[in-house]
Design an enzyme around this catalytic site. Sequence first.
Site, PDB file in Angstrom:
ATOM      1  N   GLU A 255      20.365 -30.111  20.527  1.00 11.82           N
ATOM      2  CA  GLU A 255      20.500 -29.846  22.302  1.00 11.82           C
ATOM      3  C   GLU A 255      21.463 -29.643  22.937  1.00 11.82           C
ATOM      4  O   GLU A 255      21.590 -31.183  23.496  1.00 11.82           O
ATOM      5  CB  GLU A 255      19.159 -29.944  22.089  1.00 11.82           C
ATOM      6  CG  GLU A 255      18.717 -29.123  23.315  1.00 11.82           C
ATOM      7  CD  GLU A 255      18.607 -27.909  23.766  1.00 11.82           C
ATOM      8  OE1 GLU A 255      18.294 -27.134  22.778  1.00 11.82           O
ATOM      9  OE2 GLU A 255      19.795 -27.932  24.282  1.00 11.82           O
ATOM     10  N   THR A 297      19.978 -21.528  22.539  1.00 14.98           N
ATOM     11  CA  THR A 297      19.971 -21.958  21.089  1.00 14.98           C
ATOM     12  C   THR A 297      19.723 -21.488  19.855  1.00 14.98           C
ATOM     13  O   THR A 297      19.894 -21.517  18.453  1.00 14.98           O
ATOM     14  CB  THR A 297      18.962 -22.789  20.479  1.00 14.98           C
ATOM     15  OG1 THR A 297      19.098 -23.637  22.818  1.00 14.98           O
ATOM     16  CG2 THR A 297      18.225 -23.623  19.698  1.00 14.98           C
ATOM     17  N   HIS A 412      17.631 -31.397  26.907  1.00 17.46           N
ATOM     18  CA  HIS A 412      17.354 -30.312  26.966  1.00 17.46           C
ATOM     19  C   HIS A 412      17.098 -29.685  28.418  1.00 17.46           C
ATOM     20  O   HIS A 412      16.842 -30.526  29.643  1.00 17.46           O
ATOM     21  CB  HIS A 412      15.866 -28.766  26.763  1.00 17.46           C
ATOM     22  CG  HIS A 412      16.530 -27.329  26.889  1.00 17.46           C
ATOM     23  ND1 HIS A 412      15.882 -26.758  28.154  1.00 17.46           N
ATOM     24  CD2 HIS A 412      16.864 -26.812  26.472  1.00 17.46           C
ATOM     25  CE1 HIS A 412      16.737 -25.912  28.528  1.00 17.46           C
ATOM     26  NE2 HIS A 412      16.823 -25.324  26.598  1.00 17.46           N
TER      27      HIS A 412
HETATM   28  C1  GP9 Z   1      13.779 -24.408  22.619  1.00 16.71           C
HETATM   29  C2  GP9 Z   1      14.672 -24.440  22.125  1.00 16.71           C
HETATM   30  C3  GP9 Z   1      15.676 -24.636  23.654  1.00 16.71           C
HETATM   31  O1  GP9 Z   1      12.768 -23.647  21.189  1.00 16.71           O
HETATM   32  O2  GP9 Z   1      15.425 -23.491  21.940  1.00 16.71           O
HETATM   33  O3  GP9 Z   1      16.317 -23.134  24.204  1.00 16.71           O
HETATM   34  P1  GP9 Z   1      17.784 -22.811  25.231  1.00 16.71           P
HETATM   35  O4  GP9 Z   1      17.067 -23.260  26.026  1.00 16.71           O
HETATM   36  O5  GP9 Z   1      18.256 -24.091  24.421  1.00 16.71           O
HETATM   37  O6  GP9 Z   1      18.261 -22.310  24.167  1.00 16.71           O
HETATM   38 MN    MN Z   2      20.020 -25.244  23.581  1.00 15.71          MN
END
Ligand code: GP9
Ligand code: MN
Length: 622
Positions: A255, A297, A412
Amino acid sequence: MFRNRRADIFLPMIATFLLWLKTYTVYRTCFHFKPINLTQEIILFINPIGFLMILFGACLFLKTRKSRSRYILISSFILSIILYANIVFYRFFNDFITIPILFQTNNFRELGDSVYTEIKWWDFIFFLDILVLYYVQKKQFLLSISVNPDNVRHRRLYFLIACIIMMVNLGISEIDRPQLLTRTFDRKLLVKNLGPYSYQLYDIILQSKSSAQKAFADETKLMDTQQYVQANYTPPNKEYYGLAKGRNLILISLESTQNFVINSTLNGKEISPFLNHFLKDSFYFPNIYHQTGQGKTSDAEFIVENSLYPLNRGAVFFTHSGNTYASMAKKLQTAGYYTAAMHANNKSFWNRNIMYKSIGYQKFFSSTSYEITPNNSVGWGLKDIPFFEQSANLIRSLPNPYYVKLITLTNHHPFRLNEEDNLIDEYDSDDPIVNRYFTTVRYEDEALKHFIQKLKEENLYKRSIIVLYGDHHGISENHHAAMSHYLRKEITPYDSFNLHRVPFIIHIPGITDQGKGITFSTVGGQIDIRPTILHLLGIETKEDVQFGHDLLSPSFKQYVIFRDGRFVTDQYLWTANTCYLRESGIAVDVEQCKPYIGKESKIFMYSDKIIYGDLLRFNKER
Ligand code: GP9
Ligand code: MN
């Protein structure tokens, strides 16, 4: 008498004036638009006017004063909400909302913490103009009560002026940025040129167009693309092809992990001590750029699985989750693998439960497969250490050979940690987001160390190939002041571009470990991950409709493209209308970059056609 006739057009004019003033202030203060020449300054200044005059002007067709007032107040309120939603969204994503994102109501619930931190107590000022408007129409300040039949002339004049302003706006935008509406895919440019309201309308039109595209697509369109892709096929390197044949594939999405943290320190301490050590025992690619859009993500997951480009607007996980895909998961399943995804979040988040079916994972371990308590969670959910710990237990039960994808979460935005997980001190700039980022990266690194250790203990390590990739940047351009403080240099467009590099690491126990790792300086993108992995597993991709190439191939062409026209090759880096030498960052004559400029649009066109037309449903090979 004269006052009455003239007065009917005052209400939309005042409403236009107030919202225009507010929008322009937002441009300068919230979106930080900085026009670089007089033309752009003029466009920015006038761009909301035409649209607002026309929209508010529609009240002139209403018969009663009450209905006109109501129309003006309601439409002004709706537009203010659109503007405010974009302000909050921009603070977080450094981007504008698109219609597909708005439909992701499930996400908004979970975006909670991040959105919450971006809502400021003083944001009510973004709605004060509506009170002024209310007062103006209530007190009939400057306005007339009567509807004068003669006002048709004024109405015509009013719309004529609105149309002229709009045409002038579009005209100079077209001169300043040719093919703005047909070729430019950058939302910032669209908002700068059209204003946020016309942009939102434009987005709705595009959305309906893409629905129509699917309905009219046929097999011949796929054949075109297949020909293009196959003509650009890069055969694998014999030395590496099948190096990890038959092994279990463990793929980890890191992440918000940017490459700049690798081998870097904060107050003399390594930010990623485990990874720094691990990549000496791995194939490590420090020059891989993320190519995600609004889907973040999920876009990274999409690219890695399909080697197709995610869309320029919306998250393809939402907009095209019903399509047929020729994913890496499906390919591996055909080769006898069991396929699974692990992510300790709600299964419907980012529409994964639906999209994962199209991608073809046989099993999705979501939040219900994990033991999640307030004690083992932070920020967006289960902390990475317990996530990996529990995942290793789940992996143990998978049939061999398997492909499992794990998505980390702790690093995150807004990068929160419990006190006991702080393994290094926060950075000490004025920007708490950047300050905390280092600590959550450090925690993620610790979690990876535990995971690899656990794999070894569980006897899952030796028969595997472990692949790690950063999903996208965590520190957006909005935080460059603090980044510049950390890097001790001014952040030029060149540096800003390079901050979009994410780590890509391939670890093959028994092959790359014991110091046999190699650092490849190859310049590539996430788009290249699929063919690289498949070839290492000894699986052919010659017939596949994919846009990436095997990074280990001797004939790999180093050329990474982005939606806004930026690109990078082994030699050059093109951004902000400047051609830089990639390695040194020295700006050179634009002529040197010329052979590549604009070439990307054809590639995106082919990739987008696949998605919009759902063309892979015609693929007999799949
Ligand atoms: C949470 C993950 C985080 O399920 O997908 O998402 P992001 O904000 O980095 O797209
Ligand atoms: Mn992400």
